[in-house]
Design a protein around this motif. Sequence first.
Motif, short mmCIF file in Angstrom:
data_model
loop_
_atom_site.label_atom_id
_atom_site.label_comp_id
_atom_site.label_asym_id
_atom_site.label_seq_id
_atom_site.Cartn_x
_atom_site.Cartn_y
_atom_site.Cartn_z
N ALA A 129 4.70 -2.82 5.51
CA ALA A 129 5.50 -3.85 6.18
C ALA A 129 5.26 -5.23 5.60
O ALA A 129 6.10 -6.13 5.72
CB ALA A 129 5.22 -3.85 7.68
N LEU A 130 4.10 -5.41 4.96
CA LEU A 130 3.77 -6.68 4.32
C LEU A 130 4.22 -6.69 2.86
O LEU A 130 3.83 -7.58 2.09
CB LEU A 130 2.26 -6.93 4.42
CG LEU A 130 1.71 -7.06 5.84
CD1 LEU A 130 0.20 -7.28 5.80
CD2 LEU A 130 2.40 -8.18 6.60
N ARG A 131 5.00 -5.71 2.49
CA ARG A 131 5.56 -5.60 1.14
C ARG A 131 4.48 -5.42 0.07
O ARG A 131 4.62 -5.91 -1.06
CB ARG A 131 6.45 -6.80 0.81
CG ARG A 131 7.64 -6.93 1.76
CD ARG A 131 8.55 -8.08 1.35
NE ARG A 131 9.68 -8.20 2.27
CZ ARG A 131 10.64 -9.11 2.15
NH1 ARG A 131 10.61 -9.98 1.14
NH2 ARG A 131 11.63 -9.16 3.03
N VAL A 132 3.43 -4.73 0.44
CA VAL A 132 2.41 -4.36 -0.54
C VAL A 132 2.98 -3.18 -1.33
O VAL A 132 3.16 -2.09 -0.78
CB VAL A 132 1.09 -3.97 0.16
CG1 VAL A 132 0.06 -3.54 -0.88
CG2 VAL A 132 0.58 -5.12 1.01
N PHE A 133 3.29 -3.40 -2.59
CA PHE A 133 4.06 -2.40 -3.34
C PHE A 133 3.36 -1.05 -3.43
O PHE A 133 3.99 0.00 -3.27
CB PHE A 133 4.36 -2.91 -4.76
CG PHE A 133 5.31 -2.01 -5.51
CD1 PHE A 133 6.66 -2.00 -5.22
CD2 PHE A 133 4.85 -1.16 -6.50
CE1 PHE A 133 7.54 -1.15 -5.89
CE2 PHE A 133 5.71 -0.31 -7.18
CZ PHE A 133 7.06 -0.31 -6.87
N LYS A 134 2.07 -1.06 -3.67
CA LYS A 134 1.35 0.21 -3.79
C LYS A 134 1.36 0.95 -2.46
O LYS A 134 1.47 2.18 -2.42
CB LYS A 134 -0.07 -0.05 -4.27
CG LYS A 134 -0.79 1.20 -4.77
CD LYS A 134 -2.10 0.83 -5.44
CE LYS A 134 -2.86 2.05 -5.93
NZ LYS A 134 -4.13 1.66 -6.58
N ALA A 135 1.25 0.22 -1.35
CA ALA A 135 1.31 0.84 -0.03
C ALA A 135 2.68 1.44 0.21
O ALA A 135 2.81 2.55 0.77
CB ALA A 135 0.98 -0.19 1.05
N TRP A 172 10.29 5.66 -12.86
CA TRP A 172 8.89 5.29 -12.62
C TRP A 172 8.68 3.81 -12.88
O TRP A 172 9.46 3.18 -13.59
CB TRP A 172 7.96 6.11 -13.52
CG TRP A 172 7.99 7.58 -13.22
CD1 TRP A 172 8.62 8.54 -13.96
CD2 TRP A 172 7.38 8.25 -12.11
NE1 TRP A 172 8.44 9.78 -13.37
CE2 TRP A 172 7.69 9.63 -12.23
CE3 TRP A 172 6.62 7.82 -11.03
CZ2 TRP A 172 7.24 10.58 -11.32
CZ3 TRP A 172 6.17 8.76 -10.11
CH2 TRP A 172 6.49 10.12 -10.26
N GLN A 173 7.61 3.29 -12.31
CA GLN A 173 7.25 1.90 -12.49
C GLN A 173 6.28 1.74 -13.66
O GLN A 173 5.63 2.69 -14.08
CB GLN A 173 6.60 1.36 -11.21
CG GLN A 173 7.49 1.47 -9.99
CD GLN A 173 8.78 0.68 -10.11
OE1 GLN A 173 8.75 -0.50 -10.46
NE2 GLN A 173 9.91 1.34 -9.86
N GLY A 174 6.16 0.52 -14.15
CA GLY A 174 5.17 0.25 -15.18
C GLY A 174 3.75 0.27 -14.64
O GLY A 174 2.80 0.41 -15.41
N ASP A 175 3.61 0.16 -13.33
CA ASP A 175 2.31 0.20 -12.67
C ASP A 175 1.92 1.66 -12.43
O ASP A 175 2.41 2.32 -11.51
CB ASP A 175 2.39 -0.56 -11.34
CG ASP A 175 1.06 -0.65 -10.62
OD1 ASP A 175 0.12 0.08 -10.99
OD2 ASP A 175 0.96 -1.43 -9.66
N LYS A 176 1.04 2.19 -13.27
CA LYS A 176 0.66 3.60 -13.16
C LYS A 176 -0.05 3.89 -11.86
O LYS A 176 0.09 5.00 -11.30
CB LYS A 176 -0.21 4.00 -14.34
CG LYS A 176 0.50 3.95 -15.69
CD LYS A 176 -0.43 4.38 -16.82
CE LYS A 176 0.27 4.29 -18.16
NZ LYS A 176 -0.63 4.70 -19.29
N SER A 177 -0.81 2.95 -11.35
CA SER A 177 -1.53 3.18 -10.10
C SER A 177 -0.55 3.32 -8.94
O SER A 177 -0.80 4.09 -8.00
CB SER A 177 -2.53 2.06 -9.84
OG SER A 177 -1.88 0.83 -9.59
#
Length: 267
Positions: A129-135, A172-177
Amino acid sequence: MPTSLFKKLASLAVTLGLVLLGAGPAAAAPPRASEPVGIDVSWPQCGKTLPKQPAFAVVGVNNGLANTTNPCLAAQLAWAGTAKTPAATSQPRVSLYVNTANPGLKGSWWPTSNTYKGIRVANPYGNCALRVFKACSYMYGFAKAYDDAAIRGVSNPASYLWWLDVETENSWQGDKSANAAVLEGMTVYFKGIGARVGIYSTSMQWGQVAGSVPATSPLAGLPSWLAGASSLTGAKAFCSNSGLTPRSRVAMTQYISGGLDYNFSCR
């Protein structure tokens, strides 16, 4: 999906003039009846006559994208029921595979909270909800796994081994994590309903999508299903390769023959 992955790998081999993953480019001969090999199918095989009684079967749940349904899922699950008893190999008589992706905000749907279908998810990466992308990536994976199990027409989803199909041709994203977080969310959902989980890919594509994951990741220790062999002999040799994640073992390998995807059980 597995079939499209082979087409992509074959195209690269022809274009670059390379030998794919050390295996010869020549088409493999159909497996002998005495060989305990399985077959995987999905939407590209819709309407096609499939060989009866493979040693085991793997059926694709999606229609090429993570948010779709294979239109032939019911018919192909019925075909999979002709598979022989599991005593011939260490694989389940029937297992499933699902497409995976991380489209981010460009997708047709993207989560905005840590709740999906009324389920409050304990998110290790924070609050979506806080726009944390990984979350939110983790929530996306959880949601797609929920859909695969609950709305695609799979009866008793907890009884299956679910393979996560990881290919670079999907979004896919460039962020592998963050990509790994999607797969972790899927894994946690499937395991939460009591199902087993594995990963389908090649070492190259896995490295490009998710890279190295920590030993504490839910992905660590999952069985690996390796693609890329061009013959049964090559598929057998792949069994000695490293798994895709820490503590992972290669449980199954894949090769193409006569227009079908065949699979060799390593144990």
